[in-house]
Design an enzyme around this catalytic site. Sequence first.
Site, PDB file in Angstrom:
ATOM      1  N   LYS A 132       0.797  -1.238   0.000  1.00 42.43           N
ATOM      2  CA  LYS A 132       0.000   0.000   0.000  1.00 42.43           C
ATOM      3  C   LYS A 132       0.827   1.284   0.000  1.00 42.43           C
ATOM      4  CE  LYS A 132      -2.125  -1.561   3.676  1.00 42.43           C
ATOM      5  NZ  LYS A 132      -3.013  -1.908   4.793  1.00 42.43           N
ATOM      6  N   ASP A 156      -5.760  -5.844  10.472  1.00 38.11           N
ATOM      7  CA  ASP A 156      -7.070  -5.160  10.482  1.00 38.11           C
ATOM      8  C   ASP A 156      -8.230  -6.102  10.133  1.00 38.11           C
ATOM      9  OD1 ASP A 156      -6.063  -5.253   7.884  1.00 38.11           O
ATOM     10  OD2 ASP A 156      -6.737  -3.250   7.322  1.00 38.11           O
TER      11      ASP A 156
HETATM   12  C1  BGC Z   1      -2.070  -5.865   3.688  1.00 40.00           C
HETATM   13  C2  BGC Z   1      -2.966  -6.574   4.673  1.00 40.00           C
HETATM   14  C3  BGC Z   1      -4.070  -5.652   5.119  1.00 40.00           C
HETATM   15  C4  BGC Z   1      -4.800  -5.086   3.912  1.00 40.00           C
HETATM   16  C5  BGC Z   1      -5.940  -4.147   4.282  1.00 40.00           C
HETATM   17  C6  BGC Z   1      -2.879  -5.238   2.569  1.00 40.00           C
HETATM   18  O1  BGC Z   1      -2.051  -4.467   1.750  1.00 40.00           O
HETATM   19  O2  BGC Z   1      -1.135  -6.767   3.129  1.00 40.00           O
HETATM   20  O3  BGC Z   1      -2.216  -7.018   5.783  1.00 40.00           O
HETATM   21  O4  BGC Z   1      -4.952  -6.357   5.941  1.00 40.00           O
HETATM   22  O5  BGC Z   1      -3.892  -4.395   3.096  1.00 40.00           O
HETATM   23  O6  BGC Z   1      -5.513  -3.088   5.055  1.00 40.00           O
END
Ligand code: BGC
Length: 497
Positions: free
Chosen positions: A203, A238
């Site tokens: 992200k 989360d």
């Molecule tokens: C992460 C997860 C997370 C999700 C939503 C992803 O990029 O790898 O660990 O739960 O985003 O936030």
Amino acid sequence: MSLVTFAASPLVITPTVRSFTFSPPIRRSNNTVMSAVRSEATSTCPVLTKFKKDCATPTPFLRDVANAIADDMQAGLAVHGGGDLEMILTYVDALPSGKEEGLFYALDLGGTNFRVRSVQLGGEEERVVATKSEQLSIPQKLMIGTSEELFGFIASKLADFVAKEEPGRFRLDQGRKREIGFTFSFPVNQTSIDSGTLIKWTKGFNVSGMEGKNVVACLNEAMEAHGLDMRVSALVNDGVGTLAGARYWDKDVMAGVILGTGTNACYVEQKHAIPKLQNQSSSGTTIINTEWGGFSKCLPRTIFDQEMDKDSLNPGEHLYEKMISGMYLGEIVRRVLLHMCQTSDLFGQAVPAKLETPLALKSQDLCKMQEDNTDDLSSVGSILYNIFEVKADLKDRRRVMEVCDTVVKRGGRLAGAGIVAILERIERETKRLASGQRTVVAMDGALYEKYPQYRQYMQDALVELLGDELASHVQIKHTKDVSGLGAALLAATNSIY
Ligand code: BGC
């Protein structure tokens, strides 16, 4: 058909991340899509026709996707690293019962925002007696800085929050430390309920030197440096927090799904069905964090997806996430429009400079455009003007809408296939749906919350794959911001006092 999705609130600007490192589009080279030189204006648009064809997700294709996700789930449960999905053991074997009591805290780091929350739990009768939270956006530079900077920032905000606590509403029992549930929404190799090492960033985060480090130790060091005497009692994703928080109010919750900036799914698994759970009790249930964003097989990836991935901070990784989550949908559309512009008469003769700006288009812009039901698509026109400074005629507006719809439809339907894979996995062991038992998927994330068309496409896919009868027992329940409560509850469940 009684499958229910909870009403979303009106569109609000959702946070998006601007931390890709994109190289500028290369013009006039032969081997990348961005290289295409504008051709003579044409009335048809071959790029759009091909793009729509490449993005198609008919039901049999979605069935293959759901099966491939299921296979990777099985492979990941068998051995560590067995499939694309990490299938992380979370050490959350006991979900909240409702009996939790005392003052607990939740820290939530995972997207553009950082949240801190205090929750006074009053047991079965009183439940949540008081809660207070604060949300701050994470400065962009911290997302790609050092771990000391990031965790120092978190600890200082936590210290400010605790300093402002109202003693009347929040009571810490004597002899207890303040205990925290830390929601850290990135792939973590969990080593116990209160420790885990970062596998990789996603992200748009890329904090240096953190991969392989224990994230709780990083937080502890920063808290110590800020004179904070608090203890992390649970480290949770989360998705896990969402599942736990939603389960506190509803016993039928079996999975937690996030569709926001990033995406993930966590669910209740039977321990005996997890071969890699060696040397541990194999009775009862545990929560698995699938990290489904890492799925990569049989996806309808176009050249635009490939180039966006190549320019991202985590090339080659989280390919499913890059097709279905909020951080990426607008960027895919922008790249398609740019190519259409370079190869046809979209937006007139010149390629607008702003269309070449990475991440200029957000998923909430797509949503606003898709909400336009005027005959002349006037708000599509003004959104395009505001973002790209282009004057789009009606034909252009219609084409832009087609691109948006193609990307959103593909994303929503692929997300639906993922949810089906999770539900069918749960079903294998429990036969809940077949026996008519209500089964709830707790859902959070701004993309799901604020994008009605996306939700609809997701839901259509779910019903197509599950069939009306089984789908009628499934409830996708929008449980906004419940992951903080879930983390605090898991801190309570795992309290050392
Ligand atoms: C992460 C997860 C997370 C999700 C939503 C992803 O990029 O790898 O660990 O739960 O985003 O936030």
